[in-house]
Motif scaffolding. Structure first.
Motif, PDB file in Angstrom:
ATOM      1  N   THR A  17     -33.844   7.223 -17.182  1.00 44.41           N
ATOM      2  CA  THR A  17     -32.945   7.922 -16.259  1.00 44.41           C
ATOM      3  C   THR A  17     -32.153   8.988 -17.017  1.00 44.41           C
ATOM      4  OG1 THR A  17     -31.333   6.145 -16.564  1.00 44.41           O
ATOM      5  CG2 THR A  17     -32.691   6.036 -14.588  1.00 44.41           C
ATOM      6  N   ASP A  75     -32.049   6.886 -10.366  1.00 44.48           N
ATOM      7  CA  ASP A  75     -32.501   5.505 -10.575  1.00 44.48           C
ATOM      8  C   ASP A  75     -34.004   5.422 -10.338  1.00 44.48           C
ATOM      9  OD1 ASP A  75     -32.090   2.958 -11.318  1.00 44.48           O
ATOM     10  OD2 ASP A  75     -30.844   2.398  -9.594  1.00 44.48           O
ATOM     11  N   TRP A  76     -34.593   4.368 -10.893  1.00 43.82           N
ATOM     12  CA  TRP A  76     -36.005   4.115 -10.631  1.00 43.82           C
ATOM     13  C   TRP A  76     -36.110   2.914  -9.709  1.00 43.82           C
ATOM     14  CZ3 TRP A  76     -40.039   7.173 -11.891  1.00 43.82           C
ATOM     15  CH2 TRP A  76     -39.794   8.169 -12.851  1.00 43.82           C
ATOM     16  N   CYS A  88     -38.803   7.769  -8.413  1.00 43.67           N
ATOM     17  CA  CYS A  88     -37.546   8.249  -8.978  1.00 43.67           C
ATOM     18  C   CYS A  88     -36.615   8.616  -7.821  1.00 43.67           C
ATOM     19  CB  CYS A  88     -37.796   9.469  -9.862  1.00 43.67           C
ATOM     20  SG  CYS A  88     -36.298  10.098 -10.606  1.00 43.67           S
TER      21      CYS A  88
END
Lengths: 153, 255
Positions: free
Chosen positions: A6, A36-37, A42
């Motif tokens: 990130t 954030d993932w 993503c």
């Protein structure tokens, strides 16, 4: 497949210029709220400056383009209204860049501190609105040049 | 959050969104026609804020309604009888003074109700109010200043502002009507009962209009029928004709 951190994504986004005031980056403006993932997607959370600002959709497009250029394929943009954007989130670097560009940075007092051209504190308001929703029009009573002021909200 | 009847919540949301939609369109009619460039820009910016707020309200209304409608669907594909804006905002622009008087009378109400919505039990309503209230505080500052400047200006500007106030005042009462939908929203903690906002409104408006050397008409009569959809004025149909033209002529057309 491993994905970029990130921190890496933040770094990429920090280089994306604002479409209306290109001396500022999206990070300077403080409108990117989170990266954030979620699995292999993503997720970038963005807050609008003004609710009707036409630059908002261009900003979203620019974010997506920047990340695609870095090889990301699954990108989701989320719009977050709360907490509402405030000019307090503008970076110190951003304020300096604005003034150099000829736009007086936002001040809690509600008006520009000085003329961004000659530095004189003698300024007067011409209009509460300017060429974009985030700016007002002012004038220096010493050098007589008009200038824009980034409204404090 | 307390149990909220989705039908009532939808009605409340379109009332909020239709007010900003119709006023936003009215104000945008000035674009390119204002007395001076600065005012043109100011009016266009105000209209833009109002349209942005419309999108937030109507997007949420569409979600609550649950029929898969977007803010655009609600804005462009409903006819006059489905709109829930107060009559005040659909009235014609008249001269510049009348436009700013209408703006002031609405901004004052708008800022007060948004202030209460900051404490709404509904997260989404609260978030929209947070965003909108900052913009509306700015609108109110400007419209109040202009009303004072023109009211306490030249004999001609004073005469026009008093005429605008006399014409618009009978439309103020509708904003503070309270019906079953409002009571449902109030009991769920979503929104205040409009009738409870009147005292703050009268204090605020009374102060500004006194500074503007204008006299509030004595009559208590109020034109009603917009926010409950009973009957709009003849002006709304004409406005929609222009605003909805593209979607009517080319259904489903996208930008």
């Amino acid at each position: 497949m491993a994905h970029p951190s990130t921190e890496q994504v933040w770094e990429w986004l920090e280089a994306v210029p604002d479409p209306e005031i290109p001396v500022l980056t999206l990070a300077d403006l403080g409108i990117i709220r989170n990266v954030d993932w979620e699995g292999d997607t993503c997720v970038v959370t963005v807050t609008p400056t003004y609710s009707g600002c036409p630059a908002t959709s261009i900003i979203n497009l620019d974010i997506e383009t920047a990340l695609r250029d870095k090889g990301l394929t699954k990108i989701e943009l989320r719009n977050q209204l709360d907490p509402a954007w405030t000019t307090d989130w503008m970076s110190e670097k951003g304020r300096e860049k604005l003034e150099k560009y000829g736009i007086a940075p936002p001040q809690p007092a509600g008006g520009p501190e000085r003329c961004p051209h000659c530095g004189s504190p003698n300024v007067e308001k011409l209009s509460q609105f300017g060429s974009t929703p985030c700016k007002a029009q002012w004038r220096c009573t010493d050098c007589l040049e008009p200038f824009e002021y980034f409204k404090c909200i | 959050m307390a149990d909220v009847d989705n039908k009532a919540l939808f009605e409340f949301l379109v009332r909020m969104g239709d007010n900003t939609l119709i006023l936003g369109h009215r104000v945008s009619e000035w674009c390119g026609h204002s007395p001076i460039l600065e005012e043109d820009i100011a009016l266009a910016n105000t209209a833009l804020d109002l349209l942005g707020q419309t999108k937030m309200w109507l997007d949420y209304a569409g979600k609550v309604q649950g029929e898969g409608k977007s803010a655009d669907d609600l804005a462009f594909l409903r006819d006059a009888w489905d709109l829930r804006n107060v009559l005040l905002v659909e009235l014609p622009n008249g001269d510049f003074g009348q436009t700013l008087m209408r703006q002031f009378l609405f901004d004052a109400y708008h800022s007060i109700i948004l202030g209460h919505l900051l404490k709404s039990s509904d997260d989404e309503v609260r978030a929209i109010a947070q965003k909108a209230s900052k913009e509306v505080a700015y609108h109110l500052e400007r419209s109040a200043d202009t009303v004072v400047g023109l009211g306490d200006g030249t004999p001609e500007s004073h005469r026009r502002m008093q005429a605008a106030l006399d014409y618009l005042w009978p439309y103020v009462g509708e904003m503070f009507e309270t019906d079953d939908i409002d009571r449902a929203m109030a009991s769920a903690g979503v929104a205040p009962e409009p009738s409870g906002l009147r005292a703050d409104y009268d204090a605020l408006v009374g102060r500004v209009l006194a500074d503007a050397t204008l006299t509030i008409p004595e009559g208590k009569f109020a034109h009603k029928g917009g926010r409950n959809g009973y009957m709009h004025t003849e002006h709304l149909g004409h406005l929609l004709c222009e605003m909805q033209w593209l979607q009517r002529a080319y259904p489903g057309c996208e930008w």
